[in-house]
Enzyme design. Structure first.
Site, PDB file in Angstrom:
ATOM      1  N   THR A   1      47.079  56.112  74.105  1.00  0.00           N
ATOM      2  CA  THR A   1      47.252  56.177  75.645  1.00  0.00           C
ATOM      3  C   THR A   1      46.449  56.220  76.449  1.00  0.00           C
ATOM      4  OG1 THR A   1      49.964  56.795  75.047  1.00  0.00           O
ATOM      5  CG2 THR A   1      48.694  57.378  77.469  1.00  0.00           C
TER       6      THR A   1
ATOM      7  N   ASN B   1      54.763  67.597  71.035  1.00  0.00           N
ATOM      8  CA  ASN B   1      55.768  67.592  71.858  1.00  0.00           C
ATOM      9  C   ASN B   1      56.767  68.512  71.539  1.00  0.00           C
ATOM     10  OD1 ASN B   1      54.700  65.865  73.766  1.00  0.00           O
ATOM     11  ND2 ASN B   1      54.766  64.077  72.283  1.00  0.00           N
TER      12      ASN B   1
ATOM     13  N   TYR C   1      58.760  61.709  70.084  1.00  0.00           N
ATOM     14  CA  TYR C   1      59.544  61.001  71.234  1.00  0.00           C
ATOM     15  C   TYR C   1      61.004  60.759  70.756  1.00  0.00           C
ATOM     16  CZ  TYR C   1      54.769  60.716  73.051  1.00  0.00           C
ATOM     17  OH  TYR C   1      53.787  61.172  73.771  1.00  0.00           O
TER      18      TYR C   1
ATOM     19  N   ARG D   1      55.814  53.505  63.162  1.00  0.00           N
ATOM     20  CA  ARG D   1      55.040  54.707  62.895  1.00  0.00           C
ATOM     21  C   ARG D   1      55.751  55.940  63.207  1.00  0.00           C
ATOM     22  NH1 ARG D   1      50.600  57.177  67.359  1.00  0.00           N
ATOM     23  NH2 ARG D   1      48.821  57.418  65.888  1.00  0.00           N
TER      24      ARG D   1
ATOM     25  N   GLY E   1      41.454  56.168  65.319  1.00  0.00           N
ATOM     26  CA  GLY E   1      41.902  56.519  66.936  1.00  0.00           C
ATOM     27  C   GLY E   1      40.852  56.591  68.076  1.00  0.00           C
TER      28      GLY E   1
ATOM     29  N   HIS F   1      57.485  52.875  68.035  1.00  0.00           N
ATOM     30  CA  HIS F   1      57.094  54.338  67.951  1.00  0.00           C
ATOM     31  C   HIS F   1      58.401  55.148  67.664  1.00  0.00           C
ATOM     32  CE1 HIS F   1      54.613  57.629  68.627  1.00  0.00           C
ATOM     33  NE2 HIS F   1      54.143  57.191  70.120  1.00  0.00           N
TER      34      HIS F   1
ATOM     35  N   GLN G   1      52.887  48.548  70.732  1.00  0.00           N
ATOM     36  CA  GLN G   1      53.794  49.624  70.256  1.00  0.00           C
ATOM     37  C   GLN G   1      54.973  49.641  71.301  1.00  0.00           C
ATOM     38  OE1 GLN G   1      52.861  53.758  70.423  1.00  0.00           O
ATOM     39  NE2 GLN G   1      52.812  53.976  68.259  1.00  0.00           N
TER      40      GLN G   1
ATOM     41  N   ASN H   1      55.539  61.436  66.830  1.00  0.00           N
ATOM     42  CA  ASN H   1      55.179  62.308  67.716  1.00  0.00           C
ATOM     43  C   ASN H   1      56.128  62.972  68.944  1.00  0.00           C
ATOM     44  OD1 ASN H   1      52.714  61.821  66.720  1.00  0.00           O
ATOM     45  ND2 ASN H   1      51.862  60.538  68.207  1.00  0.00           N
TER      46      ASN H   1
END
Length: 367
Positions: free
Chosen positions: A28, A238, A183, A230, A319, A178, A102, A181
């Site tokens: 991001t 988060n 979400y 992923r 990354g 996605h 993604q 993480n």
């Protein structure tokens, strides 16, 4: 020159031949152009500069306005966004690259200022995340979410399906869902965030249901051989948690494998943090999954080489090294030093810290 390694060998990913096994992980960067959240012309340069990667996976891109959680992140739900992404894919393909997008819905990790009419972010349950999001140029507390009604869930699935169709129209070689993480899809899967008592809550099977339904819809639209996903089984990102992640993710990966996805992208350990933050058997996932296993988190040349040699992964995602080294593949091949990244320019801004990192060739020419 670095020692011989499988890292630079080709890999057949479904219908696509990758020239090497280095993947640029989704990162991001908060540089989409408001108000339409369209990828900028800078993004065209940014991705095309890195086209020597075996595969590029774009920054996470929301499948709807509701799916946005941070300032200036791009979408893939409007005609303008599709046109903006088409400029990116065209340039990457001109450079000989391969690129997936993604697909993202942040769920509860959002702020009312980003939602339609200032509404509450949505989640499996009304459990607020402890953490920050990036809005109005600063990090701000995540807003209180509301629980999705059962009647709203088919619409979420449709948003992902439509985004997959838009991705193909924008010229992408494939899509990555996605599911990591903390979400939305991850929120449904975890018992720390999912307190539902309907068909999407309670048992592992019920909590995994939305991730698998979205994946089925997306892979039907884009083709299973052009669809990856992923996951991040033990990340605390988060404010996400689960009381027993091993059986949960074993079940999820069994379901993903049955859908014949082209790859499974696994964040091993804490996203952007320690790889050994919690016990987990990643080899179990590799054995259960029929497609390619893409390993991610904290990989450098040595660890990537060792992991591929031991057949513990097929592809390695890098990354932050790709942020500061557009020619990362060439630098690793040559055993050349890497540019250091500037963390202050990661999120938002201009070309600085985005498209101005020098290649080896450019650095040599400037001497």
């Amino acid at each position: 020159m670095n020692k011989p390694t499988k890292l630079f060998e080709p890999y057949q990913l479904g219908p696509i031949t990758l020239p090497n096994r280095l993947v640029m992980a989704p990162l991001t960067r908060n540089r989409a152009v408001p108000p339409g959240m369209v990828p900028s012309l800078l993004a065209v340069d940014y991705y095309s500069q890195r086209a020597s990667a075996g595969l590029l996976v774009t920054e996470a891109s929301q499948v709807s306005q509701q799916g946005q959680g941070y300032q200036d992140t791009p979408g893939i739900y409007s005609k303008e966004q599709v046109a903006g992404w088409r400029k990116v894919t065209d340039r990457v393909h001109e450079k000989g690259g391969r690129i997936f997008i993604q697909l993202w819905h942040v769920g509860r990790v959002s702020h009312t200022s980003l939602q339609v009419n200032g509404g509450a972010p949505v989640a499996p349950s009304a459990v607020r995340a402890k953490g920050k999001t990036f809005v109005n140029g600063t990090f701000t507390d995540i807003s209180e979410p509301r629980a999705l009604e059962l009647s709203e869930i088919p619409g979420i699935i449709d948003d992902f399906k439509r985004a997959a169709a838009n991705a193909l129209a924008a010229g992408f070689d494939g899509v990555e869902i996605h599911g990591a993480n903390g979400y939305l899809l991850d929120q449904f899967a975890r018992d720390g965030t999912n307190k539902r008592t309907d068909a999407y809550g309670g048992s592992i099977e019920n909590r995994a249901k939305l991730m698998l339904e979205v994946t089925k819809a997306v892979s039907a639209e884009a083709g299973a051989n052009r669809t990856g996903i992923r996951i991040s089984p033990v990340t605390p990102a988060n404010d996400i948690s689960d009381s027993n992640p091993q059986p949960l993710f074993d079940h999820i990966v069994d379901g993903l494998s049955a859908l014949k996805l082209v790859y499974l992208h696994v964040v091993e350990g804490a996203t952007g943090g320690p790889r050994d933050n919690a016990p987990f058997d990643y080899e179990s996932l590799r054995k259960r999954f029929s497609g390619a296993y893409m390993a991610n988190n904290g990989y450098d040349f040595e660890l990537a080489t060792k992991t591929l040699a031991a057949n513990e992964a097929d592809l390695i995602a890098f990354g932050k090294p790709f942020i500061s080294n557009p020619d990362l593949v060439e630098r690793l091949k040559a055993g050349a030093p890497l540019n250091e990244w500037d963390k202050a320019t990661f999120y938002g801004g201009s070309a600085k810290g985005y498209t101005d990192y020098p290649t080896l060739q450019a650095a040599a020419a400037a001497e």
